[in-house]
Design a protein around this motif. Structure first.
Motif, PDB file in Angstrom:
ATOM      1  N   LEU A 302      68.838 -39.571  37.966  1.00 22.91           N
ATOM      2  CA  LEU A 302      68.229 -40.829  38.454  1.00 22.91           C
ATOM      3  C   LEU A 302      66.855 -40.575  39.070  1.00 22.91           C
ATOM      4  CD1 LEU A 302      71.412 -42.465  40.039  1.00 22.91           C
ATOM      5  CD2 LEU A 302      70.207 -43.248  37.982  1.00 22.91           C
ATOM      6  N   ILE A 303      66.767 -39.500  39.900  1.00 24.45           N
ATOM      7  CA  ILE A 303      65.471 -39.168  40.524  1.00 24.45           C
ATOM      8  C   ILE A 303      64.447 -38.855  39.438  1.00 24.45           C
ATOM      9  CG2 ILE A 303      64.268 -37.437  41.950  1.00 24.45           C
ATOM     10  CD1 ILE A 303      66.884 -37.296  43.649  1.00 24.45           C
ATOM     11  N   THR A 304      64.852 -38.060  38.445  1.00 22.26           N
ATOM     12  CA  THR A 304      63.948 -37.690  37.338  1.00 22.26           C
ATOM     13  C   THR A 304      63.427 -38.949  36.638  1.00 22.26           C
ATOM     14  OG1 THR A 304      65.165 -35.625  36.980  1.00 22.26           O
ATOM     15  CG2 THR A 304      63.836 -36.416  35.137  1.00 22.26           C
ATOM     16  N   PHE A 305      64.360 -39.853  36.319  1.00 27.86           N
ATOM     17  CA  PHE A 305      63.993 -41.071  35.587  1.00 27.86           C
ATOM     18  C   PHE A 305      62.969 -41.900  36.373  1.00 27.86           C
ATOM     19  CE2 PHE A 305      64.704 -45.573  34.513  1.00 27.86           C
ATOM     20  CZ  PHE A 305      64.431 -45.529  33.150  1.00 27.86           C
ATOM     21  N   PHE A 306      63.295 -42.177  37.636  1.00 29.17           N
ATOM     22  CA  PHE A 306      62.402 -43.030  38.439  1.00 29.17           C
ATOM     23  C   PHE A 306      61.096 -42.324  38.805  1.00 29.17           C
ATOM     24  CE2 PHE A 306      66.525 -45.214  39.162  1.00 29.17           C
ATOM     25  CZ  PHE A 306      66.157 -46.462  38.643  1.00 29.17           C
ATOM     26  N   ALA A 307      61.154 -40.998  38.988  1.00 31.30           N
ATOM     27  CA  ALA A 307      59.932 -40.257  39.330  1.00 31.30           C
ATOM     28  C   ALA A 307      58.929 -40.329  38.183  1.00 31.30           C
ATOM     29  CB  ALA A 307      60.283 -38.810  39.649  1.00 31.30           C
ATOM     30  N   TRP A 308      59.402 -40.120  36.931  1.00 34.06           N
ATOM     31  CA  TRP A 308      58.491 -40.153  35.781  1.00 34.06           C
ATOM     32  C   TRP A 308      57.943 -41.569  35.550  1.00 34.06           C
ATOM     33  CZ3 TRP A 308      56.048 -36.230  33.941  1.00 34.06           C
ATOM     34  CH2 TRP A 308      56.634 -34.959  33.944  1.00 34.06           C
ATOM     35  N   ILE A 309      58.776 -42.573  35.767  1.00 31.87           N
ATOM     36  CA  ILE A 309      58.344 -43.964  35.544  1.00 31.87           C
ATOM     37  C   ILE A 309      57.351 -44.415  36.617  1.00 31.87           C
ATOM     38  CG2 ILE A 309      59.137 -46.393  35.559  1.00 31.87           C
ATOM     39  CD1 ILE A 309      60.047 -45.207  33.002  1.00 31.87           C
ATOM     40  N   TYR A 310      57.730 -44.201  37.893  1.00 32.22           N
ATOM     41  CA  TYR A 310      56.945 -44.790  38.983  1.00 32.22           C
ATOM     42  C   TYR A 310      55.793 -43.924  39.488  1.00 32.22           C
ATOM     43  CZ  TYR A 310      60.416 -48.474  39.138  1.00 32.22           C
ATOM     44  OH  TYR A 310      61.218 -49.520  38.790  1.00 32.22           O
ATOM     45  N   PHE A 311      55.929 -42.599  39.396  1.00 28.72           N
ATOM     46  CA  PHE A 311      54.890 -41.759  39.993  1.00 28.72           C
ATOM     47  C   PHE A 311      53.913 -41.169  38.981  1.00 28.72           C
ATOM     48  CE2 PHE A 311      58.504 -41.421  43.042  1.00 28.72           C
ATOM     49  CZ  PHE A 311      57.908 -42.158  44.059  1.00 28.72           C
ATOM     50  N   THR A 312      54.312 -41.115  37.717  1.00 28.21           N
ATOM     51  CA  THR A 312      53.382 -40.511  36.732  1.00 28.21           C
ATOM     52  C   THR A 312      52.971 -41.518  35.664  1.00 28.21           C
ATOM     53  OG1 THR A 312      55.171 -39.777  35.297  1.00 28.21           O
ATOM     54  CG2 THR A 312      54.498 -38.260  37.035  1.00 28.21           C
ATOM     55  N   GLY A 313      53.649 -42.648  35.661  1.00 31.67           N
ATOM     56  CA  GLY A 313      53.284 -43.680  34.675  1.00 31.67           C
ATOM     57  C   GLY A 313      53.653 -43.317  33.257  1.00 31.67           C
ATOM     58  N   GLN A 314      54.574 -42.361  33.093  1.00 33.26           N
ATOM     59  CA  GLN A 314      55.002 -41.986  31.739  1.00 33.26           C
ATOM     60  C   GLN A 314      55.827 -43.123  31.123  1.00 33.26           C
ATOM     61  OE1 GLN A 314      54.507 -39.598  29.635  1.00 33.26           O
ATOM     62  NE2 GLN A 314      53.414 -38.059  30.843  1.00 33.26           N
ATOM     63  N   PHE A 316      58.859 -45.181  29.191  1.00 30.86           N
ATOM     64  CA  PHE A 316      60.297 -45.289  29.455  1.00 30.86           C
ATOM     65  C   PHE A 316      61.071 -44.253  28.649  1.00 30.86           C
ATOM     66  CE2 PHE A 316      64.490 -47.004  28.457  1.00 30.86           C
ATOM     67  CZ  PHE A 316      64.944 -47.410  29.710  1.00 30.86           C
ATOM     68  N   ASP A 317      60.706 -44.097  27.361  1.00 32.12           N
ATOM     69  CA  ASP A 317      61.465 -43.165  26.512  1.00 32.12           C
ATOM     70  C   ASP A 317      61.268 -41.713  26.940  1.00 32.12           C
ATOM     71  OD1 ASP A 317      58.815 -43.698  25.154  1.00 32.12           O
ATOM     72  OD2 ASP A 317      59.491 -41.929  24.052  1.00 32.12           O
ATOM     73  N   PHE A 318      60.069 -41.379  27.451  1.00 34.99           N
ATOM     74  CA  PHE A 318      59.828 -40.009  27.939  1.00 34.99           C
ATOM     75  C   PHE A 318      60.744 -39.741  29.147  1.00 34.99           C
ATOM     76  CE2 PHE A 318      57.888 -36.886  30.728  1.00 34.99           C
ATOM     77  CZ  PHE A 318      57.508 -35.875  29.848  1.00 34.99           C
ATOM     78  N   ALA A 319      60.764 -40.724  30.072  1.00 37.48           N
ATOM     79  CA  ALA A 319      61.603 -40.596  31.271  1.00 37.48           C
ATOM     80  C   ALA A 319      63.073 -40.500  30.876  1.00 37.48           C
ATOM     81  CB  ALA A 319      61.380 -41.790  32.193  1.00 37.48           C
ATOM     82  N   MET A 320      63.441 -41.304  29.846  1.00 34.00           N
ATOM     83  CA  MET A 320      64.831 -41.292  29.384  1.00 34.00           C
ATOM     84  C   MET A 320      65.194 -39.928  28.778  1.00 34.00           C
ATOM     85  SD  MET A 320      67.533 -42.987  29.305  1.00 34.00           S
ATOM     86  CE  MET A 320      67.099 -44.675  29.614  1.00 34.00           C
ATOM     87  N   ASN A 321      64.254 -39.362  28.017  1.00 34.40           N
ATOM     88  CA  ASN A 321      64.455 -38.033  27.433  1.00 34.40           C
ATOM     89  C   ASN A 321      64.723 -36.985  28.511  1.00 34.40           C
ATOM     90  OD1 ASN A 321      64.290 -37.037  24.624  1.00 34.40           O
ATOM     91  ND2 ASN A 321      62.668 -38.570  24.512  1.00 34.40           N
ATOM     92  N   ARG A 322      63.891 -37.028  29.549  1.00 35.57           N
ATOM     93  CA  ARG A 322      64.039 -36.076  30.657  1.00 35.57           C
ATOM     94  C   ARG A 322      65.396 -36.261  31.355  1.00 35.57           C
ATOM     95  NH1 ARG A 322      61.390 -34.715  28.161  1.00 35.57           N
ATOM     96  NH2 ARG A 322      62.917 -33.049  28.214  1.00 35.57           N
ATOM     97  N   THR A 323      65.777 -37.530  31.551  1.00 34.16           N
ATOM     98  CA  THR A 323      67.052 -37.839  32.221  1.00 34.16           C
ATOM     99  C   THR A 323      68.221 -37.289  31.412  1.00 34.16           C
ATOM    100  OG1 THR A 323      66.069 -39.834  33.135  1.00 34.16           O
ATOM    101  CG2 THR A 323      68.466 -39.731  33.137  1.00 34.16           C
ATOM    102  N   VAL A 324      68.180 -37.539  30.094  1.00 32.06           N
ATOM    103  CA  VAL A 324      69.245 -37.044  29.206  1.00 32.06           C
ATOM    104  C   VAL A 324      69.298 -35.513  29.267  1.00 32.06           C
ATOM    105  CG1 VAL A 324      70.028 -36.896  26.804  1.00 32.06           C
ATOM    106  CG2 VAL A 324      69.192 -39.060  27.697  1.00 32.06           C
ATOM    107  N   ALA A 325      68.119 -34.855  29.260  1.00 33.61           N
ATOM    108  CA  ALA A 325      68.062 -33.382  29.315  1.00 33.61           C
ATOM    109  C   ALA A 325      68.691 -32.861  30.609  1.00 33.61           C
ATOM    110  CB  ALA A 325      66.623 -32.901  29.210  1.00 33.61           C
ATOM    111  N   VAL A 326      68.376 -33.539  31.733  1.00 37.54           N
ATOM    112  CA  VAL A 326      68.948 -33.133  33.033  1.00 37.54           C
ATOM    113  C   VAL A 326      70.471 -33.270  33.009  1.00 37.54           C
ATOM    114  CG1 VAL A 326      69.145 -33.784  35.485  1.00 37.54           C
ATOM    115  CG2 VAL A 326      66.899 -33.545  34.439  1.00 37.54           C
ATOM    116  N   MET A 327      70.944 -34.424  32.467  1.00 39.29           N
ATOM    117  CA  MET A 327      72.391 -34.663  32.403  1.00 39.29           C
ATOM    118  C   MET A 327      73.104 -33.579  31.599  1.00 39.29           C
ATOM    119  SD  MET A 327      73.079 -37.352  34.040  1.00 39.29           S
ATOM    120  CE  MET A 327      73.182 -39.095  34.178  1.00 39.29           C
TER     121      MET A 327
END
Length: 678
Positions: A302-314, A316-327
């Motif tokens: 969850l932190i990874t997803f929101f951090a990429w979306i809100y703090f880096t402006g990446q 949605f799919d990039f953030a989702m990719n990272r979230t899936v990788a973390v999981m």
């Protein structure tokens, strides 16, 4: 005993354990067949998913872009979605049902993580097909499911090979036996049809089909697989034989004494199975670690997803990719396997070395022992007594008569001393009455006279006169003296010697080398006890202890803050075995089901106690190594999966995460296989 399975982590939804404990014979279906089914199931699903993954990857726009090709055509996205749906529901089914089960039990773990990771990838990609802005992750889903299935397939095969002790034991019994009929003819019958009392012919080189007694012939029998005894044992008329042992030279005719669940082999299998089911304390630690790792993964995702979306402006799919990788990378897959594989391996090693673990927690305690208490008779000594001296205090009886009175009374006793006296006497009278005097001896009526065979303690208690110097001299040679009282007069004494086992010396020395104190506990007189203790270099002696006082002596040693193992024959030592931190029933021989011991030693060898401590220490070391391999690896990989090195162009895809995670599982499995007795 807690019968929860040592491999609970393999409960993949609808693949729950259905154990049948009704049959411990060589058919032994449940455990082995259950794992075999699961291995086949994962293999079947894996090959299908792999076949579907090839077209899924070929149709994926990201893969085409990577390969710099254009294979697009009208409706290709719908075909891609259709194939991926099959992959998700068919290939991902074990993980989805596992997720449901874990959440129902409120115990989120590995299945929750895999289930979440593939669900996120599937539903996100399906949303893109229906017009949502983003990239298709179907190829990630397919590769992830394929890799997870192959990981589980490898895992289940590892579990099967690691817990093969039962299958090896089950394979020991032959399928058929040569039954000897009353008319002397021999017919071949299936082993299942045998009944108690049947006579069997066992030819040279054949396995003995059931427990029994030799009624004809002599041979040497190899019992190594059952008792760990490497040398073949000579067997002739009257000797007991064990089903599963190999008859090496001559032909034997045996009469069956035990079949089915009562047989030695079935009891061994039952104990091995109990050991594999008994809960390991370290397993609880692994389960707790897996639970917290799951919480960590979901939080980190969850932190990874929101951090990429809100703090880096990446995107949605990039953030989702990272979230899936973390999981995926945080799955406590290897962690769930870390302890059970070591448990299975150590159980197998123990069984093949002739000691059977009934309680895992007690076995794990053995690594911390401060003191081992040994029962003397039959444990440190051979327990087979022979008459060495007859001391006559009454001229009314000859030495032979004195022995005959004692032997006649002892003919009803099971005590090792009784056997020695009976062997020496040439003939006996039938005792008219017989009664035991608890912890002091026996009494009865023989040849019309009142006879007692009693311990020195009883003689002192009754204040009977005897030549003390002579008795003391005999006792100081390590001999056991029993007194014979006829018609309430002290008639004489019989001295018996009990040979010290050679292996006892090595065992005590090995314990000293390991920093463990050795203590001897015996009902014998102090002089005999001190003599044996001096011969063996034992640290402390409790002598003249009654059977019901043994547990109190164990408690006394424990009150000094020591972790204590009690080693005894499991019959009169039962309360002491139960009181000790680790109860070791030694020399169970063909009667393996000693209910009181945490660990049962099949052979009469005190050295097995030291082997047991060594195996306990190496097992724990291996468990800790595996826990570090599993959780340490996962914790270290989370930042990488979250994209911490993205600025340097290093990115970890969910599929690569799955590869690395499966790799940690394989490392843990291989590491467990390297466990050996140091």
């Amino acid at each position: 005993m807690n019968h929860s399975k040592h491999n609970d982590h393999t409960n993949h939804g609808d693949h729950s354990h259905h154990e049948d404990h009704s049959g411990h014979d060589h058919e032994h279906h449940s455990h082995h067949d259950h794992h075999k089914m699961m291995v086949e199931d994962f293999k079947f699903r894996f090959w299908w998913v792999l076949a579907l993954t090839i077209p899924v990857m070929a149709l994926s726009p990201m893969i085409q872009q990577f390969l710099n090709v254009d294979w697009r055509f009208t409706g290709d996205t719908w075909i891609l979605a259709g194939l991926s749906t099959i992959v998700f529901f068919f290939g991902g089914w074990p993980f989805l049902t596992g997720l449901k089960d874990e959440l129902k039990k409120k115990q989120p773990g590995m299945m929750t993580l895999i289930g979440l990771a593939i669900s996120i990838a599937y539903f996100y990609s399906t949303a893109v097909v229906f017009g949502f802005e983003g990239d298709l992750l179907y190829w990630e889903l397919s590769t992830l499911v394929a890799i997870m299935l192959v990981g589980h397939w490898i895992e289940m095969r590892s579990v099967m090979s690691a817990s093969s002790a039962l299958e090896e034991l089950a394979a020991l019994l032959p399928g058929e036996a040569h039954r000897v009929n009353e008319d002397g003819s021999v017919e071949d019958v299936p082993v299942e049809e045998l009944i108690k009392g049947d006579r069997l012919l066992v030819k040279p080189g054949e396995k003995i089909p059931a427990d029994g007694k030799v009624v004809k012939g002599s041979s040497s029998v190899n019992e190594a697989m059952l008792t760990g005894e490497s040398k073949p044992v000579n067997k002739s008329t009257g000797d007991e034989v064990i089903g599963g042992a190999v008859n090496e030279k001559g032909s034997l005719t045996i009469e069956i004494s035990r079949i089915g669940e009562d047989s030695f082999l079935s009891q061994v299998m039952q104990l091995v199975e109990e050991a594999q089911q008994s809960k390991s304390r370290t397993q609880n630690l692994a389960n707790r670690a897996a639970f917290w790792l799951t919480i960590l993964a979901i939080t980190a995702g969850l932190i990874t997803f929101f951090a990429w979306i809100y703090f880096t402006g990446q995107s949605f799919d990039f953030a989702m990719n990272r979230t899936v990788a973390v999981m995926v990378i945080t799955c406590p897959h290897a962690l769930g396997l870390a302890i059970p594989l070591v448990v299975s391996r150590s159980t197998s090693i123990a069984a093949s070395n002739g000691f059977l673990i009934r309680d895992r927690a007690a076995f794990e305690q053995a690594r911390n022992l401060d003191a081992v208490i040994f029962d003397k008779t039959g444990t440190l000594t051979k327990g087979t007594f022979t008459v060495t001296d007859i001391l006559n205090f009454n001229e009314q009886f000859s030495d032979e008569e004195l022995l005959k009175y004692a032997a006649s009374l002892e003919s009803n006793s099971e005590h090792p001393l009784a056997k020695g006296i009976l062997e020496k006497a040439e003939e006996t009278w039938e005792p008219e009455e017989f009664e035991s005097i608890t912890g002091k001896g026996i009494e009865g009526v023989v040849n019309g006279k009142s006879v007692k065979v009693v311990s020195p303690g009883y003689v002192k208690e009754q204040k009977l006169d005897y030549p003390e110097d002579e008795i003391e001299k005999t006792s100081s040679q390590g001999k056991t003296v029993v007194f014979v009282v006829i018609d309430n007069e002290l008639a004489g004494a019989i001295a018996l010697g009990d040979e010290i086992r050679e292996s006892s010396k090595h065992a005590i020395q090995a314990l000293h080398d390991m920093g463990i104190e050795s203590i001897m506990l015996t009902g014998d007189n102090r002089q005999t006890a001190e003599y044996v203790a001096k011969e063996l270099n034992i640290d402390q002696v409790f002598a003249e202890v009654l059977p019901d006082e043994k547990a109190a002596k164990v408690k006394e040693v424990q009150s000094q803050g020591k972790k204590v193992a009690m080693t005894g024959d499991g019959v009169n030592d039962a309360p002491a075995l139960a009181q000790a931190d680790v109860g070791i029933a030694i020399g169970a021989g063909s009667d393996v089901a000693v209910e009181t011991g945490d660990i049962v030693l099949v052979k009469d060898n005190p050295q097995d106690v030291t082997s047991l401590v060594r195996l306990s220490r190496s097992t724990y070391k291996k468990m800790v190594q595996n826990l570090w391999w599993a959780s340490g690896y996962n914790i270290g990989a989370i930042p990488l999966a979250a994209g911490a090195l993205y600025a340097w162009g290093i990115i970890l895809s969910p599929a690569l995460g799955a590869v690395l995670m499966s790799l940690s599982t394989i490392i843990v499995a291989i590491n467990a296989r390297f466990l050996k007795m140091d």
